[in-house]
Motif scaffolding. Structure first.
Motif, mmCIF file in Angstrom:
data_model
loop_
_atom_site.group_PDB
_atom_site.id
_atom_site.type_symbol
_atom_site.label_atom_id
_atom_site.label_comp_id
_atom_site.label_asym_id
_atom_site.label_seq_id
_atom_site.Cartn_x
_atom_site.Cartn_y
_atom_site.Cartn_z
ATOM 1 N N GLU A 1 0.821 -1.198 0.000
ATOM 2 C CA GLU A 1 0.000 0.000 0.000
ATOM 3 C C GLU A 1 0.865 1.262 0.000
ATOM 4 O OE1 GLU A 1 -3.127 0.335 2.922
ATOM 5 O OE2 GLU A 1 -3.814 2.211 1.988
ATOM 6 N N ARG B 1 2.131 1.895 -3.512
ATOM 7 C CA ARG B 1 1.100 2.425 -4.415
ATOM 8 C C ARG B 1 0.813 3.895 -4.138
ATOM 9 N NH1 ARG B 1 -1.926 -2.149 -3.313
ATOM 10 N NH2 ARG B 1 -3.319 -0.955 -1.962
ATOM 11 N N ARG B 2 0.597 4.182 -2.870
ATOM 12 C CA ARG B 2 0.223 5.538 -2.489
ATOM 13 C C ARG B 2 1.279 6.582 -2.797
ATOM 14 N NH1 ARG B 2 -3.981 6.857 1.031
ATOM 15 N NH2 ARG B 2 -5.127 4.931 1.274
ATOM 16 N N PHE B 3 2.540 6.194 -2.620
ATOM 17 C CA PHE B 3 3.597 7.202 -2.677
ATOM 18 C C PHE B 3 4.525 7.006 -3.871
ATOM 19 C CE2 PHE B 3 2.062 7.027 1.668
ATOM 20 C CZ PHE B 3 1.816 8.369 1.919
ATOM 21 N N LEU C 1 -4.610 23.497 -5.168
ATOM 22 C CA LEU C 1 -5.739 22.629 -4.810
ATOM 23 C C LEU C 1 -7.060 23.393 -4.866
ATOM 24 C CD1 LEU C 1 -4.370 20.681 -1.706
ATOM 25 C CD2 LEU C 1 -5.217 19.663 -3.819
ATOM 26 N N ALA D 1 -17.919 14.920 -2.882
ATOM 27 C CA ALA D 1 -16.644 14.740 -2.176
ATOM 28 C C ALA D 1 -15.700 15.917 -2.434
ATOM 29 C CB ALA D 1 -15.997 13.427 -2.621
ATOM 30 N N LEU D 2 -15.687 16.412 -3.683
ATOM 31 C CA LEU D 2 -14.768 17.512 -3.989
ATOM 32 C C LEU D 2 -15.160 18.783 -3.221
ATOM 33 C CD1 LEU D 2 -12.378 18.614 -5.563
ATOM 34 C CD2 LEU D 2 -13.936 19.153 -7.443
ATOM 35 N N ALA E 1 -14.102 18.381 0.325
ATOM 36 C CA ALA E 1 -12.640 18.470 0.480
ATOM 37 C C ALA E 1 -12.173 19.923 0.398
ATOM 38 C CB ALA E 1 -11.952 17.634 -0.602
ATOM 39 N N LYS F 1 -13.007 21.870 3.507
ATOM 40 C CA LYS F 1 -12.112 21.562 4.635
ATOM 41 C C LYS F 1 -10.765 22.275 4.483
ATOM 42 C CE LYS F 1 -14.176 17.124 5.791
ATOM 43 N NZ LYS F 1 -14.056 15.643 5.725
ATOM 44 N N ASP G 1 -9.053 15.985 8.489
ATOM 45 C CA ASP G 1 -10.105 14.956 8.471
ATOM 46 C C ASP G 1 -10.632 14.678 7.071
ATOM 47 O OD1 ASP G 1 -10.194 14.433 11.235
ATOM 48 O OD2 ASP G 1 -11.262 16.323 11.536
ATOM 49 N N LEU G 2 -9.736 14.600 6.109
ATOM 50 C CA LEU G 2 -10.182 14.297 4.749
ATOM 51 C C LEU G 2 -10.461 12.802 4.625
ATOM 52 C CD1 LEU G 2 -7.674 16.495 2.714
ATOM 53 C CD2 LEU G 2 -10.154 16.800 2.799
ATOM 54 N N GLU G 3 -11.623 12.478 4.069
ATOM 55 C CA GLU G 3 -11.976 11.068 3.827
ATOM 56 C C GLU G 3 -11.267 10.609 2.551
ATOM 57 O OE1 GLU G 3 -13.839 9.375 5.888
ATOM 58 O OE2 GLU G 3 -14.319 11.110 7.145
ATOM 59 N N ASP H 1 -12.397 9.287 -0.121
ATOM 60 C CA ASP H 1 -13.045 9.714 -1.374
ATOM 61 C C ASP H 1 -12.820 11.203 -1.633
ATOM 62 O OD1 ASP H 1 -14.754 10.481 0.747
ATOM 63 O OD2 ASP H 1 -16.508 10.485 -0.566
ATOM 64 N N GLU H 2 -12.586 11.965 -0.581
ATOM 65 C CA GLU H 2 -12.342 13.394 -0.757
ATOM 66 C C GLU H 2 -10.939 13.644 -1.325
ATOM 67 O OE1 GLU H 2 -15.405 14.664 2.828
ATOM 68 O OE2 GLU H 2 -13.250 14.813 3.166
ATOM 69 N N ALA I 1 -11.054 12.787 -4.895
ATOM 70 C CA ALA I 1 -11.706 13.854 -5.670
ATOM 71 C C ALA I 1 -10.726 15.002 -5.923
ATOM 72 C CB ALA I 1 -12.945 14.364 -4.927
ATOM 73 N N LEU I 2 -9.870 15.281 -4.951
ATOM 74 C CA LEU I 2 -8.860 16.324 -5.155
ATOM 75 C C LEU I 2 -7.888 15.913 -6.252
ATOM 76 C CD1 LEU I 2 -8.014 17.356 -1.479
ATOM 77 C CD2 LEU I 2 -9.198 18.737 -3.188
ATOM 78 N N GLY J 1 -2.114 10.741 0.405
ATOM 79 C CA GLY J 1 -2.106 9.992 -0.846
ATOM 80 C C GLY J 1 -3.399 9.252 -1.108
ATOM 81 N N VAL J 2 -3.449 8.664 -2.303
ATOM 82 C CA VAL J 2 -4.623 7.923 -2.738
ATOM 83 C C VAL J 2 -4.203 6.482 -2.923
ATOM 84 C CG1 VAL J 2 -6.438 7.769 -4.494
ATOM 85 C CG2 VAL J 2 -5.416 9.991 -3.939
ATOM 86 N N ASP J 3 -5.078 5.556 -2.523
ATOM 87 C CA ASP J 3 -4.686 4.152 -2.476
ATOM 88 C C ASP J 3 -4.226 3.613 -3.824
ATOM 89 O OD1 ASP J 3 -4.190 1.704 -1.321
ATOM 90 O OD2 ASP J 3 -6.190 0.957 -1.849
#
Lengths: 314, 323
Positions: A32, A35-37, A96, A114-115, A118, A121, B89-91, B93-94, B97-98, B126-128
């Motif tokens: 994981e 993949r992520r990084f 962003l 979701a966007l 995000a 936040k 606290d970003l989920e 899916d958020e 989306a970014l 990061g994203v999975d």
């Protein structure tokens, strides 16, 4: 990514990976993390080998970061100061918010999605609220729909288009490839049969669209999305701009810009079409003086002024 | 393994600066951070470079007085409050989306956008299925302006901004409380309270002359009004006595005029099919500049004195010499 990473690349990743594992209770799967990084197992191994030697004076085992790489997972035990990632730079935050707000400005965006959550936040965390607004020209939904359907179905179209630079309307047969936004405007990009070449048409300057009963084969690969390229074969004009007209130097791609002592900016511009130069010279009026002008363009300003004057002399 | 050595040394430097209860002097850093040369000159060079690179990543390295030194000595520190990413606290899916937004909309230069966006996503966790941002299939591009980041910081810390801006007389120093930045019709604008004009004003970022100077944090208090910024119309940003200009625009060009002047200025159609607009103006030179960009597709009907002025102005240009 393969091969070895530069010091900067390692640093950027380590400062994200190590706190991320800490946030997962101190353990994470190697797959994981890779993949992520965007890092392969060897690079990760080499990066974490180094991290396990990092710490503070006197570098005794208890003053070092604890990082263990097992066959399939990583465990970390960190001093508190390395448990949070580095904050975003202002440029990153701005990127962003700007990208997110631009997408949210589209008519079909979900304001509760979701966007939107995000971006809210991130804006709240920066303390600026919703202080960044992005507004890309709205395209009438019916035009977007017609063009979108034609692009999808590879259908040839005929458009009536206003060329602002040349100040003329023309009818063009176009193989529509895609729609893109640049500089705050939407463009239709495609093969224009009249020009026998790739052309971009500003959608808000398309008067009407007719879908023809013909299809086309789109190119296997679309050309790269770039800004308009400079054409060095065009005639040029050199202007001395008073401060009030200095915006001209940043508004248009200049061949040369020179700052003269007294606040005057000397700029050389390529002229793609006479009507463009007419507009520019009338707009800046006496805040610009012509230093040099290509023979083919000589008299443009006076002629344009005389033409506009016709309105007022009856 | 130069890259690994440098990486290790910079991590050690960062650890020391984050961990130290008080600012560290350059000598302490040379003595206590593993990886630096014992040669003073070599240390200096390497340390300066490391410091610049860390700052470039966004590490807030500050210079501060070391308590208890006399004469007072300066030392280096990193304030953890300002170093750490706040809890967002970003989920998942958020964050995904970014990533999609960053792939779709490019801000500024493509390479810089890809690098900065990818780094930003990593910091957010990061994203999975991968965090690399690749804008090859981007839908939209927005230009970047180096002033955006300065203004965003100034908005956050409530700092008054000072900058030179073109005016009718050449240029004038403006003092502005930054409220919002916006992107419209291909340009970035700053909206804020202009202290000199005692009113809300808009400024195009690319027309700001030179650097923006920012005052200290908290130099203005009022919360920005929640109203959305109006379109900027320079003919409405002057200091002349307001007058109502009436213009007629050819049908084929009326849509653009309508969009730029605003729906509320439309005042019917004349017998030649032209659209009439009634526009309140406080800067005649700015409005004239807008009007002539229609070339001979628009005519100023009223007021008579401005019409006479326009005729005189055009006549002078029509008779002017060119090199």
């Amino acid at each position: 990514m393969s091969g070895s990473l530069s010091g900067r690349q390692r640093l950027e990743r380590a400062l994200a990976i190590v706190p991320w594992i800490a946030s997962r209770g101190g353990t994470a799967s190697i797959d994981e993390v890779c993949r992520r990084f965007d890092i392969d197992v060897e690079q990760l191994q080499s990066c974490l080998d180094t991290v396990s030697m990092v710490g503070v004076y006197p570098y005794t085992p208890d003053a070092l970061l604890e990082v263990f790489m097992e066959p399939d997972h990583i465990t970390v035990n960190l001093p508190e100061y390395f448990t949070r990632p580095l904050r975003l730079t202002p440029t990153q935050t701005f990127g962003l918010i700007a990208a997110g707000r631009a997408l949210l400005a589209l008519p079909d965006a979900d304001p509760q999605g979701a966007l939107a959550r995000a971006i809210a936040k991130i804006e709240n965390s920066t303390g600026v609220g919703s202080a960044v607004e992005i507004d890309i020209d709205p395209v009438p939904p019916e035009v977007r729909e017609v063009l979108g359907a034609a692009i999808e179905a590879h259908q040839r179209i005929e458009i009536d288009h206003y060329n602002y630079n040349r100040d003329i309307w023309s009818t063009r047969m176009v193989d529509p490839w895609r729609i893109q936004a640049a500089d705050g405007h939407w463009y239709l990009e495609g093969h224009c049969h009249q020009a026998a070449d790739l052309r971009r048409f500003r959608i808000d300057r398309i008067g009407s669209v007719r879908v023809l009963d013909e299809t086309f084969d789109p190119p296997a690969e679309l050309p790269e999305f770039t800004a308009f390229a400079a054409d060095h074969s065009l005639p040029t004009v050199t202007l001395d701009l008073a401060p009030a007209a200095a915006w001209v130097a940043t508004q248009y791609p200049a061949e040369a810009i020179e700052r003269l002592g007294d606040g005057t900016v000397r700029v050389t511009l390529a002229v793609s079409a006479p009507a463009w130069l007419e507009r520019l010279l009338l707009r800046v009026g006496d805040d610009a003086s012509i230093v040099e002008i290509d023979d083919s363009l000589r008299g443009t300003r006076a002629a344009a002024a005389r033409r506009v004057l016709q309105h007022y002399l009856h | 393994m130069a890259a690994a050595d440098k990486f290790e040394r910079m991590m050690n430097l960062l650890a020391a600066l984050l961990d130290a209860p008080r600012p560290l002097s350059a000598e302490q850093i040379q003595d206590r951070v593993a990886g630096y040369s014992t040669d003073k000159e070599a240390f200096r060079r390497t340390f300066e470079r490391d410091k610049d690179e860390l700052r470039d990543l966004g590490v807030p390295i500050q210079l501060a007085p070391i308590p208890g030194t006399f004469p007072e000595q300066q030392g280096y520190k990193v304030d953890r409050q300002r170093y750490e990413l706040p809890e967002l606290d970003l989920e998942p899916d958020e964050i995904a989306a970014l990533r999609l937004a960053l792939q779709t909309v490019r801000v500024g230069d493509p390479d810089a956008h890809e690098n900065e966006s990818t780094a930003a996503l990593w910091r957010l966790g990061g994203v999975d299925d991968g965090s690399i941002v690749d804008v090859d299939d981007g839908l939209a591009a927005i230009p970047a302006d180096p002033r955006q980041a300065v203004i965003l910081d100034a908005m956050r810390d409530r700092r008054v901004c000072r900058f030179a801006y073109p005016s009718e007389e050449g240029s004038a120093l403006r003092t502005v409380e930054p409220w919002r930045v916006g992107y419209r019709r291909g340009h970035w604008y700053l909206t804020g309270y202009d202290g000199d004009r005692e009113a809300q004003r808009q400024f195009r970022l690319d027309r700001i002359l030179g650097e923006i100077v920012v005052d200290g944090p908290g130099t203005f208090t009022g919360p920005p009004p929640e109203t959305r910024g109006e379109d900027y119309r320079p003919w409405d940003d002057g200091s002349e006595t307001p007058v109502l200009a009436v213009i007629a625009v050819d049908a084929a060009h009326a849509a653009w005029a309508r969009e730029t002047l605003g729906e509320q200025t439309v005042a019917g159609t004349d017998d030649r099919g032209r659209t009439r607009f009634m526009v309140p103006i406080t800067s005649w030179p700015a409005f004239r500049s807008f009007l002539v960009s229609f070339l001979d597709h628009a005519e100023l009907l009223e007021p008579p004195d401005l019409r006479a002025d326009l005729v005189a102005w055009l006549t002078a240009i029509a008779g002017s010499e060119e090199p």
